[in-house]
Design a protein around this motif. Structure first.
Motif, PDB file in Angstrom:
ATOM      1  N   ASP A   1       4.174   2.906  12.627  1.00 21.46           N
ATOM      2  CA  ASP A   1       3.295   1.859  13.142  1.00 21.46           C
ATOM      3  C   ASP A   1       3.976   0.546  12.783  1.00 21.46           C
ATOM      4  O   ASP A   1       3.765   0.001  11.704  1.00 21.46           O
ATOM      5  CB  ASP A   1       1.919   1.953  12.497  1.00 21.46           C
ATOM      6  CG  ASP A   1       0.959   0.898  13.012  1.00 21.46           C
ATOM      7  OD1 ASP A   1       1.380   0.080  13.853  1.00 21.46           O
ATOM      8  OD2 ASP A   1      -0.196   0.872  12.566  1.00 21.46           O
TER       9      ASP A   1
ATOM     10  N   ARG B   1      -6.147  10.845  10.560  1.00 25.30           N
ATOM     11  CA  ARG B   1      -5.065   9.877  10.454  1.00 25.30           C
ATOM     12  C   ARG B   1      -5.436   8.851   9.386  1.00 25.30           C
ATOM     13  O   ARG B   1      -6.536   8.302   9.405  1.00 25.30           O
ATOM     14  CB  ARG B   1      -4.844   9.158  11.786  1.00 25.30           C
ATOM     15  CG  ARG B   1      -4.517  10.087  12.931  1.00 25.30           C
ATOM     16  CD  ARG B   1      -4.607   9.359  14.275  1.00 25.30           C
ATOM     17  NE  ARG B   1      -3.615   8.291  14.372  1.00 25.30           N
ATOM     18  CZ  ARG B   1      -2.369   8.484  14.803  1.00 25.30           C
ATOM     19  NH1 ARG B   1      -1.976   9.694  15.181  1.00 25.30           N
ATOM     20  NH2 ARG B   1      -1.523   7.474  14.864  1.00 25.30           N
ATOM     21  N   LEU B   2      -4.539   8.606   8.450  1.00 18.03           N
ATOM     22  CA  LEU B   2      -4.795   7.623   7.408  1.00 18.03           C
ATOM     23  C   LEU B   2      -4.455   6.230   7.900  1.00 18.03           C
ATOM     24  O   LEU B   2      -3.651   6.051   8.818  1.00 18.03           O
ATOM     25  CB  LEU B   2      -3.967   7.939   6.169  1.00 18.03           C
ATOM     26  CG  LEU B   2      -4.253   9.254   5.447  1.00 18.03           C
ATOM     27  CD1 LEU B   2      -3.437   9.323   4.166  1.00 18.03           C
ATOM     28  CD2 LEU B   2      -5.731   9.399   5.135  1.00 18.03           C
ATOM     29  N   ASP B   3      -5.055   5.241   7.265  1.00 18.50           N
ATOM     30  CA  ASP B   3      -4.657   3.864   7.549  1.00 18.50           C
ATOM     31  C   ASP B   3      -3.188   3.702   7.189  1.00 18.50           C
ATOM     32  O   ASP B   3      -2.668   4.374   6.282  1.00 18.50           O
ATOM     33  CB  ASP B   3      -5.505   2.886   6.734  1.00 18.50           C
ATOM     34  CG  ASP B   3      -6.955   2.849   7.192  1.00 18.50           C
ATOM     35  OD1 ASP B   3      -7.212   3.204   8.359  1.00 18.50           O
ATOM     36  OD2 ASP B   3      -7.820   2.479   6.369  1.00 18.50           O
ATOM     37  N   PRO B   4      -2.482   2.809   7.856  1.00 21.21           N
ATOM     38  CA  PRO B   4      -1.040   2.668   7.604  1.00 21.21           C
ATOM     39  C   PRO B   4      -0.725   2.327   6.147  1.00 21.21           C
ATOM     40  O   PRO B   4      -1.475   1.621   5.466  1.00 21.21           O
ATOM     41  CB  PRO B   4      -0.650   1.512   8.528  1.00 21.21           C
ATOM     42  CG  PRO B   4      -1.675   1.525   9.616  1.00 21.21           C
ATOM     43  CD  PRO B   4      -2.944   1.930   8.944  1.00 21.21           C
TER      44      PRO B   4
ATOM     45  N   VAL C   1       2.067   6.055   9.237  1.00 19.73           N
ATOM     46  CA  VAL C   1       0.746   6.671   9.356  1.00 19.73           C
ATOM     47  C   VAL C   1       0.908   8.162   9.122  1.00 19.73           C
ATOM     48  O   VAL C   1       1.691   8.825   9.811  1.00 19.73           O
ATOM     49  CB  VAL C   1       0.124   6.417  10.753  1.00 19.73           C
ATOM     50  CG1 VAL C   1      -1.197   7.173  10.887  1.00 19.73           C
ATOM     51  CG2 VAL C   1      -0.082   4.930  10.973  1.00 19.73           C
TER      52      VAL C   1
ATOM     53  N   ARG D   1       0.864  -1.185   0.000  1.00 20.40           N
ATOM     54  CA  ARG D   1       0.000   0.000   0.000  1.00 20.40           C
ATOM     55  C   ARG D   1       0.901   1.236   0.000  1.00 20.40           C
ATOM     56  O   ARG D   1       1.736   1.410   0.896  1.00 20.40           O
ATOM     57  CB  ARG D   1      -0.895  -0.030   1.242  1.00 20.40           C
ATOM     58  CG  ARG D   1      -1.897   1.096   1.375  1.00 20.40           C
ATOM     59  CD  ARG D   1      -2.729   0.856   2.637  1.00 20.40           C
ATOM     60  NE  ARG D   1      -3.583   1.996   2.959  1.00 20.40           N
ATOM     61  CZ  ARG D   1      -4.797   2.184   2.468  1.00 20.40           C
ATOM     62  NH1 ARG D   1      -5.300   1.281   1.644  1.00 20.40           N
ATOM     63  NH2 ARG D   1      -5.506   3.237   2.807  1.00 20.40           N
TER      64      ARG D   1
END
Length: 435
Positions: A272, A285-288, A277, A189
């Motif tokens: 994380d 806060r975005l997903d990792p 993040v 990702r």
């Protein structure tokens, strides 16, 4: 300073005027920065990326310009034009020579007395660490902006934690044909930060990778909201290749291979475990993510010019007379008119910033515009002020690109799709850097 396209063109024009240039290149070869995107295919054909004075200098050594209608890669440009041009200039080009400072001999920035009568002193460090001082009548800075990518932080400074997360952050469009680079993004990702052609290109490349490597996903982070112009002009874009990039980015988002996060202004990067993040100024806060690609523009390096007097626009860091002509809020590639010595002059006499560096933070530079800049400056230095003031370049309103896009295949590049041609159906799959 700089043995790239515009720096070498400046040298060729000076030679044509009977003046003696010395080109200082920090890298080991001509077009060192261009070679860093050797896999990228230009939006412009050969006819629009070579300089007339340079061709004149190359003719005696048997150089022949490649087919004017075909599109070179960065590697082609460096190997088939820039390096032969540097070789033709001979010992006028010096490699491994990093300029660390420019000043007036015996005069720091504040001294007025006799300033214009003093030569410049150029401080140079060679590859082996040896220091040297070179006296010069004039200085033409064509060192570009490639070495100064913009940061992740939305305020123009690095985000909190950006430096410590450097092992997972890149500031270039990846070449996914390289196995090591591909492995870095495959099945992972990746956040792509930016809103220009380079961001479009990264999204398109990662979307293609997602079709081949399950688990690959791009998260496109924009500092603005999505609007009708977010993806560029599409089929109506007067630069068809640039329009095609935007359409591919749009298809990636609409097809689910990428997702868009809007109005997100990054303030911090947090760890994380082995992932990152991103945290916005508003606390979101975005997903990792596994990797971050930051494509927020380029900036000029000005520190080594601290002892000379520059007249720069406070926003763009471009010459004050040029800045209104290139403001990206108003202009695109095709609406910036040719310009020369008048717009490029500074309070420091006979000092000029040219090429990409003359545009400061503006992304709309054209290769042919740079060649016109140095033609005008060389004429002025030779005392031909009429020629210096004369405009010898006419750009069609549709624009002439000086930036880049990597076609999927050379065959695609050799077809329709020049900057000034009618829009065609193009497959673009590599790095783009604006106009």
């Amino acid at each position: 300073m700089g043995a790239g396209p515009v720096g070498l063109a400046a040298a060729a024009h000076l030679v044509d005027r009977g003046l003696e240039p010395l080109v200082l290149e920090a890298g080991p070869a001509a077009g060192t920065a261009v070679r860093e995107w050797a896999h990228v295919r230009l939006f412009s054909p050969w006819a629009e990326v070579t300089d007339p004075a340079a061709e004149k200098l190359l003719a005696p050594i048997g150089w022949t310009r490649p087919d004017a209608t075909t599109y070179p890669t960065g590697g082609d440009w460096a190997e088939r034009y820039l390096q032969p041009l540097a070789d033709a200039l001979g010992d006028r080009v010096r490699y491994g020579a990093t300029v660390t400072g420019v000043a007036r001999a015996g005069r720091d920035r504040i001294v007025d007395a006799g300033r214009d009568r003093q030569p410049f002193t150029v401080h140079v460090r060679s590859a082996d660490g040896r220091e040297e001082r070179i006296a010069a009548r004039a200085v033409i800075d064509a060192s570009g902006t490639w070495s100064q990518p913009g940061p992740l932080g939305a305020d123009g400074l690095p985000a909190l934690g950006e430096a410590t997360a450097a092992d997972h952050i890149s500031y270039r469009v990846p070449d996914l044909r390289d196995a090591r680079v591909r492995a870095r993004y495959a099945g992972r990702r990746t956040a792509v930060v930016g809103s220009g052609a380079s961001a479009f290109t990264a999204l398109a490349a990662l979307a293609d990778l997602a079709e081949e490597e399950p688990g690959t996903h791009a998260v496109w982070i924009l500092r603005r909201d999505l609007t009708g112009s977010t993806y560029g002009g599409g089929e109506a874009d007067r630069l068809p290749a640039r329009g095609a990039l935007g359409l591919r980015a749009k298809a990636a988002v609409e097809g689910g291979r990428a997702s868009a996060v809007t109005a997100f202004r990054t303030q911090a990067v947090e760890r994380d475990a082995d992932r990152l993040v991103l945290v916005a100024e508003d606390g979101r806060r975005l997903d990792p993510v596994d990797e971050v690609i930051v494509l927020t523009g380029l900036r000029p390096e000005l520190a080594f010019l601290s002892e000379v007097r520059l007249g720069l626009d406070e926003r763009l860091e471009a010459p004050v007379a040029l800045a209104p002509l290139i403001d990206p809020n108003v202009h695109s590639c095709g609406t910036v008119r040719p310009h020369g010595v008048r717009e490029l002059s500074h309070p420091e006499k006979d000092l000029y910033l040219v090429g990409m560096k003359s545009y400061g933070r503006a992304p709309t530079f054209l290769a042919l515009t740079g060649y016109e800049q140095v033609r005008s400056i060389a004429a002025a230095l030779a005392g031909d002020h009429e020629a210096a003031e004369r405009v010898e370049l006419t750009l069609p309103e549709t624009g002439v690109c000086g930036g880049a896009g990597l076609y999927d295949t050379p065959e695609a590049a050799d077809g329709d799709g020049g900057c000034c041609g009618a829009p065609g159906t193009l497959r673009i799959g590599g790095a783009g850097t604006g106009c």
